[in-house]
Design a protein around this motif. Sequence first.
Motif, mmCIF file in Angstrom:
data_model
loop_
_atom_site.group_PDB
_atom_site.id
_atom_site.type_symbol
_atom_site.label_atom_id
_atom_site.label_comp_id
_atom_site.label_asym_id
_atom_site.label_seq_id
_atom_site.Cartn_x
_atom_site.Cartn_y
_atom_site.Cartn_z
ATOM 1 N N THR A 100 0.839 -1.208 0.000
ATOM 2 C CA THR A 100 0.000 0.000 0.000
ATOM 3 C C THR A 100 0.865 1.245 0.000
ATOM 4 O O THR A 100 0.596 2.221 -0.711
ATOM 5 C CB THR A 100 -0.931 -0.008 1.218
ATOM 6 O OG1 THR A 100 -1.750 -1.185 1.181
ATOM 7 C CG2 THR A 100 -1.821 1.222 1.241
ATOM 8 N N TRP A 101 1.903 1.222 0.810
ATOM 9 C CA TRP A 101 2.849 2.338 0.891
ATOM 10 C C TRP A 101 3.506 2.582 -0.464
ATOM 11 O O TRP A 101 3.517 3.707 -0.973
ATOM 12 C CB TRP A 101 3.881 2.011 1.963
ATOM 13 C CG TRP A 101 5.002 2.988 2.145
ATOM 14 C CD1 TRP A 101 5.022 4.307 1.809
ATOM 15 C CD2 TRP A 101 6.281 2.704 2.721
ATOM 16 N NE1 TRP A 101 6.229 4.869 2.142
ATOM 17 C CE2 TRP A 101 7.015 3.909 2.700
ATOM 18 C CE3 TRP A 101 6.857 1.554 3.250
ATOM 19 C CZ2 TRP A 101 8.323 3.980 3.199
ATOM 20 C CZ3 TRP A 101 8.159 1.629 3.744
ATOM 21 C CH2 TRP A 101 8.879 2.842 3.723
ATOM 22 N N GLY A 102 4.063 1.538 -1.061
ATOM 23 C CA GLY A 102 4.750 1.688 -2.343
ATOM 24 C C GLY A 102 3.830 2.152 -3.454
ATOM 25 O O GLY A 102 4.199 3.003 -4.274
ATOM 26 N N ALA A 103 2.613 1.593 -3.490
ATOM 27 C CA ALA A 103 1.652 2.003 -4.519
ATOM 28 C C ALA A 103 1.275 3.465 -4.350
ATOM 29 O O ALA A 103 1.117 4.202 -5.330
ATOM 30 C CB ALA A 103 0.408 1.118 -4.451
ATOM 31 N N GLY A 104 1.153 3.895 -3.092
ATOM 32 C CA GLY A 104 0.823 5.298 -2.840
ATOM 33 C C GLY A 104 1.910 6.235 -3.323
ATOM 34 O O GLY A 104 1.630 7.287 -3.910
ATOM 35 N N VAL A 105 3.162 5.858 -3.095
ATOM 36 C CA VAL A 105 4.277 6.683 -3.571
ATOM 37 C C VAL A 105 4.285 6.748 -5.092
ATOM 38 O O VAL A 105 4.439 7.818 -5.690
ATOM 39 C CB VAL A 105 5.621 6.124 -3.048
ATOM 40 C CG1 VAL A 105 6.801 6.829 -3.715
ATOM 41 C CG2 VAL A 105 5.708 6.286 -1.534
ATOM 42 N N ALA A 106 4.094 5.599 -5.739
ATOM 43 C CA ALA A 106 4.121 5.567 -7.206
ATOM 44 C C ALA A 106 3.001 6.388 -7.817
ATOM 45 O O ALA A 106 3.170 6.996 -8.877
ATOM 46 C CB ALA A 106 4.040 4.116 -7.691
ATOM 47 N N GLN A 108 1.549 9.082 -6.510
ATOM 48 C CA GLN A 108 1.595 10.500 -6.155
ATOM 49 C C GLN A 108 2.815 11.217 -6.709
ATOM 50 O O GLN A 108 2.810 12.432 -6.839
ATOM 51 C CB GLN A 108 1.579 10.655 -4.632
ATOM 52 C CG GLN A 108 0.282 10.179 -3.986
ATOM 53 C CD GLN A 108 0.361 10.149 -2.476
ATOM 54 O OE1 GLN A 108 1.245 10.748 -1.876
ATOM 55 N NE2 GLN A 108 -0.557 9.443 -1.851
ATOM 56 N N GLU A 109 3.871 10.498 -7.006
ATOM 57 C CA GLU A 109 5.115 11.118 -7.449
ATOM 58 C C GLU A 109 5.217 11.087 -8.973
ATOM 59 O O GLU A 109 4.694 10.197 -9.630
ATOM 60 C CB GLU A 109 6.317 10.377 -6.842
ATOM 61 C CG GLU A 109 6.316 10.314 -5.323
ATOM 62 C CD GLU A 109 6.802 11.604 -4.687
ATOM 63 O OE1 GLU A 109 7.224 12.508 -5.445
ATOM 64 O OE2 GLU A 109 6.762 11.711 -3.457
ATOM 65 N N ASP A 110 5.924 12.079 -9.528
ATOM 66 C CA ASP A 110 6.188 12.087 -10.967
ATOM 67 C C ASP A 110 7.185 10.980 -11.308
ATOM 68 O O ASP A 110 8.168 10.760 -10.598
ATOM 69 C CB ASP A 110 6.771 13.440 -11.391
ATOM 70 C CG ASP A 110 5.760 14.571 -11.245
ATOM 71 O OD1 ASP A 110 4.558 14.281 -11.324
ATOM 72 O OD2 ASP A 110 6.189 15.720 -11.037
ATOM 73 N N GLN A 111 6.924 10.286 -12.392
ATOM 74 C CA GLN A 111 7.770 9.173 -12.802
ATOM 75 C C GLN A 111 8.436 9.488 -14.135
ATOM 76 O O GLN A 111 7.880 10.192 -14.975
ATOM 77 C CB GLN A 111 6.935 7.883 -12.922
ATOM 78 C CG GLN A 111 6.044 7.570 -11.732
ATOM 79 C CD GLN A 111 6.813 7.377 -10.442
ATOM 80 O OE1 GLN A 111 7.991 7.062 -10.447
ATOM 81 N NE2 GLN A 111 6.141 7.587 -9.317
ATOM 82 N N SER A 112 9.632 8.919 -14.338
ATOM 83 C CA SER A 112 10.369 9.128 -15.591
ATOM 84 C C SER A 112 9.953 8.117 -16.654
ATOM 85 O O SER A 112 10.251 8.297 -17.823
ATOM 86 C CB SER A 112 11.873 8.995 -15.329
ATOM 87 O OG SER A 112 12.205 7.647 -15.024
ATOM 88 N N GLY A 113 9.287 7.041 -16.207
ATOM 89 C CA GLY A 113 8.931 5.974 -17.136
ATOM 90 C C GLY A 113 9.872 4.800 -17.076
ATOM 91 O O GLY A 113 9.627 3.755 -17.679
ATOM 92 N N ILE A 114 10.973 4.950 -16.353
ATOM 93 C CA ILE A 114 11.913 3.841 -16.138
ATOM 94 C C ILE A 114 11.706 3.388 -14.703
ATOM 95 O O ILE A 114 12.245 3.970 -13.763
ATOM 96 C CB ILE A 114 13.366 4.269 -16.389
ATOM 97 C CG1 ILE A 114 13.492 4.880 -17.790
ATOM 98 C CG2 ILE A 114 14.316 3.093 -16.234
ATOM 99 C CD1 ILE A 114 14.855 5.465 -18.076
ATOM 100 N N ALA A 115 10.921 2.330 -14.536
ATOM 101 C CA ALA A 115 10.388 1.982 -13.220
ATOM 102 C C ALA A 115 11.463 1.731 -12.168
ATOM 103 O O ALA A 115 11.386 2.254 -11.052
ATOM 104 C CB ALA A 115 9.469 0.765 -13.337
ATOM 105 N N LEU A 116 12.474 0.926 -12.484
ATOM 106 C CA LEU A 116 13.486 0.602 -11.484
ATOM 107 C C LEU A 116 14.327 1.831 -11.124
ATOM 108 O O LEU A 116 14.731 1.996 -9.970
ATOM 109 C CB LEU A 116 14.382 -0.535 -11.970
ATOM 110 C CG LEU A 116 13.730 -1.926 -12.006
ATOM 111 C CD1 LEU A 116 14.734 -2.966 -12.494
ATOM 112 C CD2 LEU A 116 13.181 -2.316 -10.635
ATOM 113 N N ALA A 117 14.586 2.684 -12.102
ATOM 114 C CA ALA A 117 15.313 3.921 -11.808
ATOM 115 C C ALA A 117 14.477 4.820 -10.900
ATOM 116 O O ALA A 117 14.999 5.428 -9.958
ATOM 117 C CB ALA A 117 15.671 4.636 -13.104
#
Length: 204
Positions: A100-106, A108-117
């Motif tokens: 739940t914590w990790g999904a919430g961060v993903a 709410q935060e801007d992503q570059s499109g490179i998931a592991l990075a």
Amino acid sequence: MLAFLQSASEPVSVIDVANELGLHKNSARFHLDALVEAGYVERAVNATGSQGRPPLVFTATSESPTISNLHLTELVQVLISSFIQPTPGSFELAESAGRTWGAGVASQEDQSGIALADLATHLGERGFGTTLDDETVTFTRCPFRATIAPEQLPLVCAMHRGFLDGFLDESGAGLETAELAIGPRICTATFEEQGAARAHSSIA
């Protein structure tokens, strides 16, 4: 200096600060004045009733940023010991909370499109030292290792594994944690395509 003022039970003088921190009183006064200017500290006159110029005393304001994280560490330990550790499925519960914590961060935060990075970046922002090599994230520093009780660390690690999977799932990366190897100082997470472990099990 601000941490000392926040922990003091009464206003402190320049001499108190200088003695506590091993500073010359002029240096202590300079930094105290800067904190006052920033709005983090209040200055007042300590009316002692004695002859001579009354000394100035200083207190941290309610607007000053919290320096110590002891209250957060203790809160985590209380929550783990009261609501997770006594539960029969404690590791599953910890991992679910982490997802739940990790999904919430993903989300709410801007992503570059490179998931592991992105994952490594967000873990770094939360106090982890991370390096990324292909599909492996190495943790060179854990902010909980030296602060959480040793018997609670495995549950914290389970929560972090859940964080990894929750973040990757919400990011649509199609990856999940294959293994989270916990070492005495360095931990390593390797990843695989979602469902790969189940496919291996069915073939076996």
